[in-house]
Design an enzyme around this catalytic site. Structure first.
Site, PDB file in Angstrom:
ATOM      1  N   LYS A 505       0.831  -1.202   0.000  1.00 19.41           N
ATOM      2  CA  LYS A 505       0.000   0.000   0.000  1.00 19.41           C
ATOM      3  C   LYS A 505       0.867   1.254   0.000  1.00 19.41           C
ATOM      4  O   LYS A 505       0.627   2.198  -0.770  1.00 19.41           O
ATOM      5  CB  LYS A 505      -0.931  -0.006   1.216  1.00 19.41           C
ATOM      6  N   GLU A 589     -17.716 -16.321  -8.840  1.00 21.58           N
ATOM      7  CA  GLU A 589     -18.635 -16.849  -7.838  1.00 21.58           C
ATOM      8  C   GLU A 589     -19.177 -15.755  -6.928  1.00 21.58           C
ATOM      9  O   GLU A 589     -20.341 -15.791  -6.510  1.00 21.58           O
ATOM     10  CB  GLU A 589     -17.911 -17.915  -7.000  1.00 21.58           C
ATOM     11  N   VAL A 592     -22.761 -13.011  -7.073  1.00 23.98           N
ATOM     12  CA  VAL A 592     -24.133 -13.141  -6.568  1.00 23.98           C
ATOM     13  C   VAL A 592     -24.168 -13.452  -5.078  1.00 23.98           C
ATOM     14  O   VAL A 592     -24.828 -12.756  -4.307  1.00 23.98           O
ATOM     15  CB  VAL A 592     -24.914 -14.229  -7.344  1.00 23.98           C
ATOM     16  N   LEU A 596     -20.683 -17.628  -0.913  1.00 22.65           N
ATOM     17  CA  LEU A 596     -21.507 -18.845  -1.000  1.00 22.65           C
ATOM     18  C   LEU A 596     -21.330 -19.544  -2.352  1.00 22.65           C
ATOM     19  O   LEU A 596     -21.209 -18.875  -3.385  1.00 22.65           O
ATOM     20  CB  LEU A 596     -22.984 -18.490  -0.799  1.00 22.65           C
ATOM     21  N   ASP A 662     -28.743  -3.551  -7.853  1.00 22.75           N
ATOM     22  CA  ASP A 662     -27.734  -4.544  -7.506  1.00 22.75           C
ATOM     23  C   ASP A 662     -28.349  -5.945  -7.461  1.00 22.75           C
ATOM     24  O   ASP A 662     -27.789  -6.902  -7.999  1.00 22.75           O
ATOM     25  CB  ASP A 662     -27.105  -4.193  -6.151  1.00 22.75           C
ATOM     26  N   LYS A 666     -27.662  -9.268 -10.034  1.00 21.93           N
ATOM     27  CA  LYS A 666     -27.393 -10.630  -9.556  1.00 21.93           C
ATOM     28  C   LYS A 666     -28.389 -11.624 -10.136  1.00 21.93           C
ATOM     29  O   LYS A 666     -28.029 -12.738 -10.534  1.00 21.93           O
ATOM     30  CB  LYS A 666     -27.449 -10.654  -8.029  1.00 21.93           C
ATOM     31  N   GLY A 785     -19.942  -8.375   3.238  1.00 17.10           N
ATOM     32  CA  GLY A 785     -18.732  -8.194   4.020  1.00 17.10           C
ATOM     33  C   GLY A 785     -17.500  -8.388   3.172  1.00 17.10           C
ATOM     34  O   GLY A 785     -17.423  -9.304   2.356  1.00 17.10           O
TER      35      GLY A 785
END
Length: 804
Positions: A505, A589, A592, A596, A662, A666, A785
């Protein structure tokens, strides 16, 4: 007696030649009997060839010749080469006047490199009070009359050597010129490529030497050229047979003819590093290596000649005509490949023979060309040959598949009858990458995955840190080396071909430079990086425009950015076409379900022929938290929304979540996974923002959140008992048709239903299929998250790494 041979780099000005003198001196002090064979110093032979070409082409060569002379004497003020320089002046002047030279003249010119090298070392040894005798190998090695690649006449040469060493031996060190010899007319000849090694092995044979020690600038023979393959490993021991294979297929430390004189007398050959006296080098003996060896060698100065034509089909003896015509002009063929029909024949010749070979074949097949039986005779001089010594053909699919994945398509393929050696012809500009790819596959070395990460916000920054923290363990467990060679944001890029570290960074901020995506592509090309992955953690529509270019230049794709999969269907299909044509993969992956396994599950079901009839669920972790909390607590909607904002569950402008786009994107991604042709415009989206709050600055909207309270309180109170609010996506209808129905809406569901039982910011997806009937497959878990999403992207990277 031991024969010591020193190569050109060992004898270069500076540390080189003085180290050679020290090595010889140490051996004399230890009482060893030695003979020294020398190559021309440094780049001398190449320099002489360049000056010779300039003289022939009437170009100014005097400056280069002056610099050449200066190099020969610059470090040695008391050494004079007046006679050698005068002879060279005359030879170059003659070539300049005639504007041409013969092979005989070229051999004369090149001979002065070895002559000056041996005279210099002899005098330097004498200055150290070491008895040394300058020995011109032209008085020892007698050859046939072929200039440029002469063949020794062994009986005569052996007599000369034994006679000479009978007079000058014992405590005297014979310093012998390598590479050069003379024919029976006393004309200078040369022994061909790496001929100094051949001179040394001939002397070892004639003198029944104890050992031949070949001093070079590397520690021995490696599994590949360490200058091209950093992970190459040194081979400790080789058999003569294995060394002969390496020599034949281009290992540049060995000459293809060097091994034979040693085999005849069972004389060990040791490859040593002049500049590393702590290394034992590579020992070559008659003892067979029980485990066998694998090594990569390269032939560089070659060209590919190719004949093709429909008239060759079924004709007998085409190859015989080719080889007979070439052999008549002393042009040898090293690698051959042809179809069983003889419709196309390709073979490799020395680069300087390619044009002559083409002319010879055009003459040989003149009638065939006229009759259109032969349609093309072509040459490609921008090629290299990679030979995998010890490669069993039964496992060759692994390195071959890895080459294809890295967009290296061999032009020609050949294997030996034993099936233990495989040779490939590749484009010269792909050589470096091809070597690294093959080496990584056939040796027990971690597979390097070179990753370029675009975007280092919450998800991207977390991903970088996750990779840096776990890559050591991944390499131990999986033999996968994750190398982050690029970190970029919208303005700057940080390059590091060896991989960024934990200070990335700060370095990006201080050392980053403006860039275009083409600069990343060029950097990967310039550094011959293999197994490339581009990771898009941006939310940029502009960056998705570079996906196809990245794919075309060898990158697999991983993305948390949903935009590319929700652009127009034409782009969606074009990207898939390019991926298929380039044999690259695109994993997304996290588009959406964050971390998961939703898309993989749907792909697997669809691929297996399962008829998916409906998909619905809570797609947004942000809106999941919002309506879970609002439904279960007696608080104003604005207060719950502000809490979600404060916890970072929403975008900085929460309208991006509340508008439903959004969730719509998806849902569209899942529709397209089922081969539906829906566009974004087909989605029915329930926008949760009242019209009077949809425009304007974000600060203004945030100051008016309380205006939402009455709207959503009314919706909440209108529900049936024991029901809760959920904002869902719903794909339904006859999904075997071209398009499905896509709805994004706020609904009320029973609290006891799977949708009603979702907690916190979890997402949930119900997949209905024909086989499962009314009982859906349910996938549920954390749907938002940075850590969860980054971990999902990381999983996609590892899937690509393992599949490759």
């Amino acid at each position: 007696m031991k024969i010591l041979k020193f190569g050109g780099k060992s004898l270069a000005n500076g540390k080189g030649v003085h180290t050679v003198i020290d090595i010889i001196g140490d051996k004399i002090k230890k009482g060893e009997k030695i003979t020294v064979v020398l190559s021309a110093r440094g780049n001398t032979t190449n320099e002489l060839e360049e000056i010779l070409e300039k003289a022939r082409n009437n170009e100014g060569y005097q400056e280069q010749l002056k610099a050449f002379k200066q190099y020969q004497v610059s470090d040695f003020r008391d050494i004079a080469f007046d006679e050698e320089f005068e002879n060279l002046d005359k030879l170059f002047e003659g070539v300049s006047l005639l504007k041409d030279y013969s092979k005989r003249i070229k051999d004369q010119v090149l001979s002065y490199g070895e002559v000056m090298s041996a005279k210099l070392v002899t005098q330097l040894l004498q200055q150290k009070n070491i008895k040394a005798n300058y020995t011109d190998s032209r008085t020892l090695i007698i050859t046939d009359g072929q200039f440029g690649d002469a063949q020794p006449l062994n009986t005569l040469s052996k007599e000369n050597v034994i006679d000479h060493f009978g007079k000058y031996n014992g405590s005297t060190v014979n310093v012998v010129t390598g590479f050069i010899a003379s024919n029976t007319k006393n004309e200078t000849t040369t022994l061909g490529r790496n001929g100094s090694n051949y001179t040394a092995s001939l002397l070892a044979n004639y003198l029944d030497a104890e050992e031949l020690q070949n001093f070079t600038h590397v520690d021995g023979i490696y599994t590949a050229n360490p200058d091209l393959v950093p992970e190459a490993k040194k081979i400790e021991k080789l058999s003569f047979e294995e060394a002969n294979e390496l020599a034949y297929f281009g290992a540049n430390i060995l000459h293809a003819k060097t091994i034979i004189p040693l085999i005849e007398k069972n004389i060990p050959l040791r490859i040593l590093n002049t500049f590393n006296d702590q290394n034992n080098g590579t020992l070559i003996t008659s003892e067979t290596n029980k485990k066998g060896i694998k090594s990569l060698s390269v032939l560089d100065d070659v060209a590919l000649v190719y004949l093709e034509g429909r008239g060759l089909l079924g004709k007998i003896g085409i190859d015989a005509r080719i080889f007979r015509a070439l052999a008549h002009k002393n042009i040898s063929v090293s690698i051959i490949s042809q179809g069983s029909s003889e419709r196309g024949i390709g073979f490799v010749v020395d680069a300087d023979k390619a044009k002559e070979a083409k002319v010879i074949l055009e003459k040989e097949f003149e009638v065939d060309v006229h009759q259109q039986d032969v349609s093309k005779i072509s040459i490609d001089q921008e090629v290299s040959v990679i030979s995998i010594i010890g490669q069993d053909l039964s496992t060759f699919h692994k390195p071959y598949n890895a080459l294809i994945k890295n967009q290296v398509v061999p032009l020609l393929f050949n294997n030996t009858i034993t099936g233990k050696n495989v040779s490939l012809v590749v484009k010269q500009h792909q050589l470096h990458r091809a070597l690294n790819v093959i080496h990584g596959e056939i040796f027990d070395i971690s597979k390097k995955i070179n990753i370029a990460i675009f975007g280092h916000g919450l998800v991207g920054g977390t991903l970088i840190d996750q990779i840096l923290q776990s890559r050591t363990q991944i390499e131990k467990r999986k033999d996968i080396n994750l190398n982050l060679f690029v970190v970029a944001n919208s303005q700057k890029v940080l390059f590091d071909k060896n991989g960024v570290d934990t200070e990335w960074k700060t370095k990006l901020k201080e050392e980053g430079e403006p860039y275009e995506v083409k600069d990343i592509i060029q950097f990967a090309k310039d550094n011959h990086l293999e197994n490339l992955i581009a990771v898009d953690n941006t939310a940029s529509i502009d960056f998705t425009k570079h996906y196809i270019d990245l794919v075309n230049h060898g990158f697999d794709l991983v993305s948390s950015n949903k935009i590319a999969n929700t652009l127009g269907f034409d782009f969606y299909k074009k990207l898939r076409t390019e991926l298929e044509e380039n044999q690259k993969q695109y994993l997304y992956e996290t588009n959406v379900g964050a971390g998961l396994p939703l898309i993989d599950t749907i792909k697997l079901l669809h691929l297996s022929g399962e008829n998916i009839t409906r998909i619905k669920g809570v797609f947004s972790g942000s809106l999941s938290y919002l309506f879970n909390t609002f439904s279960n607590e007696e608080r104003p909607f604005s207060e719950v929304l502000q809490e979600a904002i404060d916890k970072g569950f929403t975008e900085p402008d929460p309208r991006e979540d509340l508008c439903g786009n959004d969730v719509g994107r998806k849902l569209l991604i899942l529709a397209r996974e089922l081969d539906l042709c829906n566009e974004f415009e087909d989605i029915n989206i329930h926008n949760l923002i009242p019209e009077n709050l949809r425009e304007g600055e974000v600060d203004t909207f945030l100051s008016r959140l309380k205006e939402l309270d009455e709207v959503f309180q009314n919706v909440k109170e209108d529900q049936k008992p024991n029901h809760v609010l959920r904002y869902i996506g719903d794909l339904w209808g006859d999904l075997s048709q071209e398009k499905g129905n896509l709805d994004v809406k706020l609904v009320s569901v029973a609290q006891s239903s799977p949708l009603g039982q979702v907690k916190g910011s979890d997402s949930i997806f119900e997949i209905y299929t024909e086989s499962y009937g009314e009982q859906p497959i349910v996938i549920q878990g954390a749907g938002a998250g940075a850590a969860v999403t980054a971990r999902g992207v990381f999983g996609d990277i590892l899937r690509l790494a393992e599949r490759g």
